[in-house]
Design a protein around this motif. Structure first.
Motif, mmCIF file in Angstrom:
data_model
loop_
_atom_site.group_PDB
_atom_site.id
_atom_site.type_symbol
_atom_site.label_atom_id
_atom_site.label_comp_id
_atom_site.label_asym_id
_atom_site.label_seq_id
_atom_site.Cartn_x
_atom_site.Cartn_y
_atom_site.Cartn_z
ATOM 1 N N LYS A 12 136.204 10.380 23.166
ATOM 2 C CA LYS A 12 135.545 11.506 22.489
ATOM 3 C C LYS A 12 134.064 11.215 22.261
ATOM 4 C CE LYS A 12 139.656 13.366 20.272
ATOM 5 N NZ LYS A 12 140.386 13.577 19.027
ATOM 6 N N ARG A 13 133.762 9.979 21.838
ATOM 7 C CA ARG A 13 132.352 9.600 21.637
ATOM 8 C C ARG A 13 131.591 9.652 22.961
ATOM 9 N NH1 ARG A 13 134.676 5.503 18.580
ATOM 10 N NH2 ARG A 13 134.028 3.949 20.103
ATOM 11 N N LEU A 14 132.239 9.169 24.034
ATOM 12 C CA LEU A 14 131.616 9.188 25.354
ATOM 13 C C LEU A 14 131.369 10.633 25.804
ATOM 14 C CD1 LEU A 14 130.557 7.810 27.913
ATOM 15 C CD2 LEU A 14 132.926 7.748 28.757
ATOM 16 N N ALA A 15 132.346 11.518 25.599
ATOM 17 C CA ALA A 15 132.203 12.927 25.980
ATOM 18 C C ALA A 15 131.059 13.569 25.184
ATOM 19 C CB ALA A 15 133.510 13.681 25.765
ATOM 20 N N ALA A 16 130.983 13.270 23.909
ATOM 21 C CA ALA A 16 129.906 13.820 23.075
ATOM 22 C C ALA A 16 128.551 13.295 23.539
ATOM 23 C CB ALA A 16 130.145 13.465 21.609
ATOM 24 N N ALA A 17 128.489 12.006 23.882
ATOM 25 C CA ALA A 17 127.239 11.421 24.370
ATOM 26 C C ALA A 17 126.841 12.050 25.697
ATOM 27 C CB ALA A 17 127.373 9.908 24.506
ATOM 28 N N LEU A 18 127.817 12.283 26.581
ATOM 29 C CA LEU A 18 127.524 12.923 27.865
ATOM 30 C C LEU A 18 127.046 14.362 27.673
ATOM 31 C CD1 LEU A 18 130.423 11.552 30.101
ATOM 32 C CD2 LEU A 18 127.994 10.955 30.222
ATOM 33 N N ASP A 19 127.656 15.088 26.734
ATOM 34 C CA ASP A 19 127.216 16.452 26.422
ATOM 35 C C ASP A 19 125.773 16.441 25.901
ATOM 36 O OD1 ASP A 19 129.627 17.520 27.217
ATOM 37 O OD2 ASP A 19 130.426 17.697 25.167
ATOM 38 N N GLU A 22 123.473 15.757 28.806
ATOM 39 C CA GLU A 22 123.338 16.938 29.647
ATOM 40 C C GLU A 22 122.394 17.959 28.998
ATOM 41 O OE1 GLU A 22 126.107 20.397 31.719
ATOM 42 O OE2 GLU A 22 127.061 18.692 30.747
ATOM 43 N N ALA A 23 122.533 18.148 27.710
ATOM 44 C CA ALA A 23 121.651 19.077 26.994
ATOM 45 C C ALA A 23 120.203 18.591 27.050
ATOM 46 C CB ALA A 23 122.107 19.226 25.546
ATOM 47 N N ALA A 24 120.003 17.285 26.910
ATOM 48 C CA ALA A 24 118.645 16.726 26.982
ATOM 49 C C ALA A 24 118.046 16.911 28.370
ATOM 50 C CB ALA A 24 118.663 15.251 26.601
ATOM 51 N N VAL A 25 118.867 16.748 29.399
ATOM 52 C CA VAL A 25 118.404 16.935 30.782
ATOM 53 C C VAL A 25 118.002 18.398 30.993
ATOM 54 C CG1 VAL A 25 119.166 16.961 33.200
ATOM 55 C CG2 VAL A 25 119.639 14.973 31.763
ATOM 56 N N GLU A 26 118.801 19.330 30.493
ATOM 57 C CA GLU A 26 118.486 20.761 30.627
ATOM 58 C C GLU A 26 117.176 21.102 29.903
ATOM 59 O OE1 GLU A 26 119.713 23.249 32.489
ATOM 60 O OE2 GLU A 26 120.871 21.616 33.398
ATOM 61 N N ARG A 27 117.016 20.542 28.687
ATOM 62 C CA ARG A 27 115.765 20.789 27.951
ATOM 63 C C ARG A 27 114.575 20.246 28.733
ATOM 64 N NH1 ARG A 27 118.988 19.176 23.649
ATOM 65 N NH2 ARG A 27 118.019 17.127 23.581
ATOM 66 N N ARG A 28 114.754 19.092 29.341
ATOM 67 C CA ARG A 28 113.675 18.483 30.132
ATOM 68 C C ARG A 28 113.351 19.340 31.352
ATOM 69 N NH1 ARG A 28 110.549 13.729 30.592
ATOM 70 N NH2 ARG A 28 109.183 14.263 32.314
ATOM 71 N N LYS A 29 114.384 19.849 32.024
ATOM 72 C CA LYS A 29 114.165 20.721 33.173
ATOM 73 C C LYS A 29 113.384 21.973 32.769
ATOM 74 C CE LYS A 29 118.209 19.557 36.019
ATOM 75 N NZ LYS A 29 119.484 20.086 36.548
ATOM 76 N N GLU A 30 113.779 22.573 31.646
ATOM 77 C CA GLU A 30 113.088 23.763 31.151
ATOM 78 C C GLU A 30 111.640 23.431 30.801
ATOM 79 O OE1 GLU A 30 115.234 25.666 27.984
ATOM 80 O OE2 GLU A 30 117.098 25.647 29.142
#
Length: 93
Positions: A12-19, A22-30
């Motif tokens: 669960k911690r790993l899934a939350a960290a991956l989420d 992913e959100a940080a990568v999307e913000r960076r792309k934007e």
């Protein structure tokens, strides 16, 4: 805590960290897309500025030529008026 519970919690911690990643990568792309848009706008403004500076130089040179021509026309008109007055004065006397 059993091994199964520990693995489940770690998953669960790993899934939350991956989420979060992913959100940080999307913000960076934007953010990068926004930076590209700003760079394009700056380039367009620079092109406009260059064109406007060139147009201004052209119009300034044209204005100077017109001023010179205007002064020459005024000089010739003054000369023509004086000539006409002289001719009229000669014929009046």
């Amino acid at each position: 805590m059993s091994d199964a519970n520990a693995i489940d919690a770690a998953t669960k911690r790993l899934a939350a960290a991956l989420d979060a990643l992913e959100a940080a990568v999307e913000r960076r792309k934007e953010s990068d897309r926004g930076g590209d848009a700003i760079a394009a706008q700056i380039h367009a403004i620079d092109v406009d500025r260059s064109r406007l500076a060139s147009d201004l130089d052209t119009e300034t040179a044209r204005s100077r030529r017109l001023e010179v021509t205007n002064r020459e026309i005024a000089r010739r008109l003054d000369l023509a008026v004086e000539t006409i007055r002289s001719v009229l004065d000669v014929h009046d006397h």
